[in-house]
Design an enzyme around this catalytic site. Structure first.
Site, PDB file in Angstrom:
ATOM      1  N   ASP A 235      15.270   6.005   0.820  1.00 49.61           N
ATOM      2  CA  ASP A 235      14.008   6.734   0.973  1.00 49.61           C
ATOM      3  C   ASP A 235      14.318   8.217   1.078  1.00 49.61           C
ATOM      4  O   ASP A 235      15.289   8.697   0.466  1.00 49.61           O
ATOM      5  CB  ASP A 235      13.276   6.207   2.220  1.00 49.61           C
ATOM      6  CG  ASP A 235      11.767   6.344   2.113  1.00 49.61           C
ATOM      7  OD1 ASP A 235      11.270   7.478   2.205  1.00 49.61           O
ATOM      8  OD2 ASP A 235      11.085   5.315   1.945  1.00 49.61           O
ATOM      9  N   ASP A 244      14.170   5.705  19.331  1.00 48.56           N
ATOM     10  CA  ASP A 244      13.909   4.291  19.084  1.00 48.56           C
ATOM     11  C   ASP A 244      14.690   3.756  17.894  1.00 48.56           C
ATOM     12  O   ASP A 244      14.583   2.573  17.566  1.00 48.56           O
ATOM     13  CB  ASP A 244      12.410   4.061  18.858  1.00 48.56           C
ATOM     14  CG  ASP A 244      11.909   2.781  19.512  1.00 48.56           C
ATOM     15  OD1 ASP A 244      12.672   2.176  20.291  1.00 48.56           O
ATOM     16  OD2 ASP A 244      10.761   2.379  19.250  1.00 48.56           O
ATOM     17  N   HIS A 273       8.347   9.683   5.895  1.00 49.73           N
ATOM     18  CA  HIS A 273       8.169   8.377   5.268  1.00 49.73           C
ATOM     19  C   HIS A 273       9.341   7.435   5.546  1.00 49.73           C
ATOM     20  O   HIS A 273       9.156   6.275   5.937  1.00 49.73           O
ATOM     21  CB  HIS A 273       7.986   8.575   3.764  1.00 49.73           C
ATOM     22  CG  HIS A 273       7.579   7.371   3.003  1.00 49.73           C
ATOM     23  ND1 HIS A 273       8.490   6.470   2.482  1.00 49.73           N
ATOM     24  CD2 HIS A 273       6.358   6.915   2.653  1.00 49.73           C
ATOM     25  CE1 HIS A 273       7.847   5.510   1.834  1.00 49.73           C
ATOM     26  NE2 HIS A 273       6.545   5.749   1.932  1.00 49.73           N
ATOM     27  N   ASN A 287      13.575  -1.426  24.933  1.00 45.16           N
ATOM     28  CA  ASN A 287      14.197  -0.242  25.528  1.00 45.16           C
ATOM     29  C   ASN A 287      13.176   0.610  26.277  1.00 45.16           C
ATOM     30  O   ASN A 287      13.501   1.690  26.765  1.00 45.16           O
ATOM     31  CB  ASN A 287      14.901   0.603  24.460  1.00 45.16           C
ATOM     32  CG  ASN A 287      13.941   1.133  23.398  1.00 45.16           C
ATOM     33  OD1 ASN A 287      12.789   0.694  23.323  1.00 45.16           O
ATOM     34  ND2 ASN A 287      14.410   2.059  22.578  1.00 45.16           N
ATOM     35  N   ASN A 368       0.476   1.362  -4.807  1.00 46.73           N
ATOM     36  CA  ASN A 368      -0.808   1.649  -4.168  1.00 46.73           C
ATOM     37  C   ASN A 368      -1.871   2.154  -5.144  1.00 46.73           C
ATOM     38  O   ASN A 368      -2.782   2.879  -4.755  1.00 46.73           O
ATOM     39  CB  ASN A 368      -0.604   2.695  -3.063  1.00 46.73           C
ATOM     40  CG  ASN A 368       0.421   2.257  -2.045  1.00 46.73           C
ATOM     41  OD1 ASN A 368       0.393   1.135  -1.569  1.00 46.73           O
ATOM     42  ND2 ASN A 368       1.348   3.155  -1.716  1.00 46.73           N
ATOM     43  N   TYR A 379      10.528  -5.354 -12.404  1.00 47.81           N
ATOM     44  CA  TYR A 379      11.660  -5.381 -13.324  1.00 47.81           C
ATOM     45  C   TYR A 379      12.300  -6.765 -13.427  1.00 47.81           C
ATOM     46  O   TYR A 379      12.490  -7.293 -14.526  1.00 47.81           O
ATOM     47  CB  TYR A 379      12.691  -4.332 -12.902  1.00 47.81           C
ATOM     48  CG  TYR A 379      14.036  -4.481 -13.561  1.00 47.81           C
ATOM     49  CD1 TYR A 379      14.136  -4.674 -14.945  1.00 47.81           C
ATOM     50  CD2 TYR A 379      15.210  -4.422 -12.811  1.00 47.81           C
ATOM     51  CE1 TYR A 379      15.385  -4.821 -15.554  1.00 47.81           C
ATOM     52  CE2 TYR A 379      16.446  -4.557 -13.409  1.00 47.81           C
ATOM     53  CZ  TYR A 379      16.521  -4.771 -14.775  1.00 47.81           C
ATOM     54  OH  TYR A 379      17.748  -4.920 -15.376  1.00 47.81           O
ATOM     55  N   SER A 430       4.202   0.717   1.106  1.00 48.32           N
ATOM     56  CA  SER A 430       5.441   1.236   1.691  1.00 48.32           C
ATOM     57  C   SER A 430       5.681   0.663   3.079  1.00 48.32           C
ATOM     58  O   SER A 430       6.821   0.460   3.495  1.00 48.32           O
ATOM     59  CB  SER A 430       5.388   2.764   1.798  1.00 48.32           C
ATOM     60  OG  SER A 430       5.543   3.366   0.546  1.00 48.32           O
TER      61      SER A 430
END
Length: 501
Positions: A235, A244, A273, A287, A368, A379, A430
């Site tokens: 990405d 985190d 993103h 945590n 989208n 593919y 995504s």
């Protein structure tokens, strides 16, 4: 009595119920305080009565619990009831259509408690059964059953003419001094999803509004958490220092733009993103910070790309090749690209040579645009194309669809990690893609010897058939729909149906 009860409930829209005295039930002979949820109430009706009854009176039904006899409807209560609607609902509680209108509660741990119309009572001795029958007559209840394993325990149920709430009746029975115990049955969420503060805002992990429209992760975590599995997020780059994410960041990362390590973070105008996708897949769990990832013990490999550069296609190809050559088990691709041979060649290598010949699991957002699946999702059949499901269980209208769509996953209004050690909501296929990457990590932890094709089969065969369209096409792994694929990914079924040998 019911009129008084409901008058208090409706008045709560103007005067907080807490000012009217705190409610409680008894456990181990002690009063257990209850925190009243001022924004919701519970309407209990006979099974044959429509669950939409509350909406007629200005309430918004949010969830429904049913059994063979009762509907228990949790409703949002408006700040101010229309006077006419209020009067109608009060009158309704004096008919056979509504058994009880009760408060919705939380305990001191924040667990939501919904009264169901049932009450548990323990006799002091079996000879006290006649006392129990006297109480049921007094409070208009009926004895439903005697407990098979603990014969002093009985279950009661309110009748339509009880004019009381289950909490009132249970407390009155206990306070009579005739019985060892009496308390109302509560419906509640039994799964401790995690101790992260924002986890209950992650509807993909637990959907409290639409029952079952989630990925069933809490049950799955009893079997696998992704330990030992590496997920490459190809990405714009992951914020490696995010609190985190940092404990799960793999020691190797790659910047396809510079051709070196560590990875960078590019295209920050798109609001992190890659960091958002990483959190969905594998944010740290328990945590006490932010959220929980689907595979909270998996390792995240950050592979960054600068999509504003002239060589974006080559960067993506290099990213895929670097990922599989550096030990990635799963490659999560929440992006689209023009159809190009260089990306095809890289994918071919990952699919055939990755994981020492077992093949990398390639997960791809379907797109989208509302049209056909974007490249490279269409593919090869080995590439897992994922559609974007909404919280209601309906596919997002912009989610791309087509012959290679394998399944769908939550992708609308998804909370996850963001740049500058924050979180935020994002929407798109995504966001659906890394949910599937996370579940694939759970499957691989259960059996690291599986081929990529076998993982794909397990994911496809263990879905939930959600949505508003028929699954009227039969394919290799079962019934299929071009908008939903084989259905909503189901982490629990996937892990328990993963072969161990």
């Amino acid at each position: 009595m019911r009129k008084i009860i409901f008058a208090l409930l409706t008045l709560a829209a103007i005067i907080p119920i807490s000012t009217l005295g705190q409610d409680y039930y008894y456990s181990n002979g002690e009063k257990v305080p209850l925190i009243t949820n001022d924004s919701q109430i519970v309407v209990i009706t006979p099974k044959e009565v429509a669950t939409s009854i509350p909406s007629v009176y200005g309430l918004t039904p949010k969830s429904t619990i049913t059994d063979d006899v009762l509907n228990i409807v949790v409703c949002d209560i408006p700040k101010v009831f229309n006077a006419v609607r209020r009067a109608k609902l009060v009158a309704e509680t004096n008919s056979d259509s509504v058994i009880s209108v009760t408060s919705c509660y939380e305990d001191r741990f924040g667990t939501k408690l919904v009264q169901t119309g049932y009450i548990y009572v323990k006799l002091k001795s079996q000879s006290d059964y006649y006392k129990l029958t006297g109480e049921t007559t007094k409070y208009d209840c009926e004895i439903v059953r005697r407990n098979t394993f603990m014969p002093l325990w009985y279950t009661l149920r309110l009748k339509s003419n009880s004019n009381r709430t289950p909490l009132e009746v249970a407390n009155a029975i206990y306070e009579s001094g005739k019985f060892d115990s009496a308390y109302p049955d509560f419906s509640f969420d039994p799964f401790e999803v995690s101790y992260d503060p924002d986890v209950y805002s992650q509807w993909a992990l637990y959907n409290s509004e639409y029952e079952g429209i989630d990925i069933s992760i809490s049950q799955a975590w009893g079997y696998a958490t992704g330990r030992g599995i590496k997920i490459a997020i190809v990405d714009q780059g992951i914020e490696l220092t995010h609190e985190d994410l940092a404990p799960n960041i793999y020691f190797k990362s790659y910047d396809a733009y510079t051709g070196a390590s560590p990875s960078g973070v590019y295209n920050t105008a798109s609001i992190g993103h890659g960091t958002h996708c990483a959190g969905i897949a594998a944010a740290v769990r328990n945590n006490g910070k932010f959220i929980a990832g689907v595979a909270p013990d998996a390792k995240l490999i950050s592979v960054s790309n600068n999509f504003n550069a002239s060589n974006a296609n080559e960067q993506l190809a290099n990213s895929i090749n670097w990922a599989w050559k550096n030990g990635a088990d799963i490659i999560s691709c929440s992006w689209r690209a023009p159809d190009s041979d260089i990306i095809r060649a890289a994918l071919d290598s990952a699919i055939v040579k990755g994981r020492e010949g077992k093949g990398c699991i390639i997960v791809k957002s379907s797109g989208n645009t509302g049209g056909g699946i974007t490249f490279p999702g269409s593919y090869r059949k080995e590439i897992i194309a994922v559609g974007n499901l909404q919280k209601s269980g309906i596919i997002n209208s912009l989610s791309c669809h087509g012959d290679n769509l394998l399944l769908c996953a939550p992708g609308t209004n998804i909370l996850s990690t963001m740049l500058n050690n924050t979180t935020a909501y994002k929407t798109g296929t995504s966001m659906a893609c890394p949910h599937v990457a996370g579940v694939a990590a759970l499957v691989l932890e259960r059996n690291p010897k599986l081929t990529a094709n076998k993982v794909r089969e397990i994911l496809a065969k263990n879905t939930k058939k959600v949505g508003n369209m028929p699954y009227n096409t039969t394919k290799q792994y079962g019934t299929w729909n071009e908008y939903y694929g084989f259905g909503l990914i189901n982490a629990y079924k996937a892990v328990i149906n993963t072969p161990r040998d």
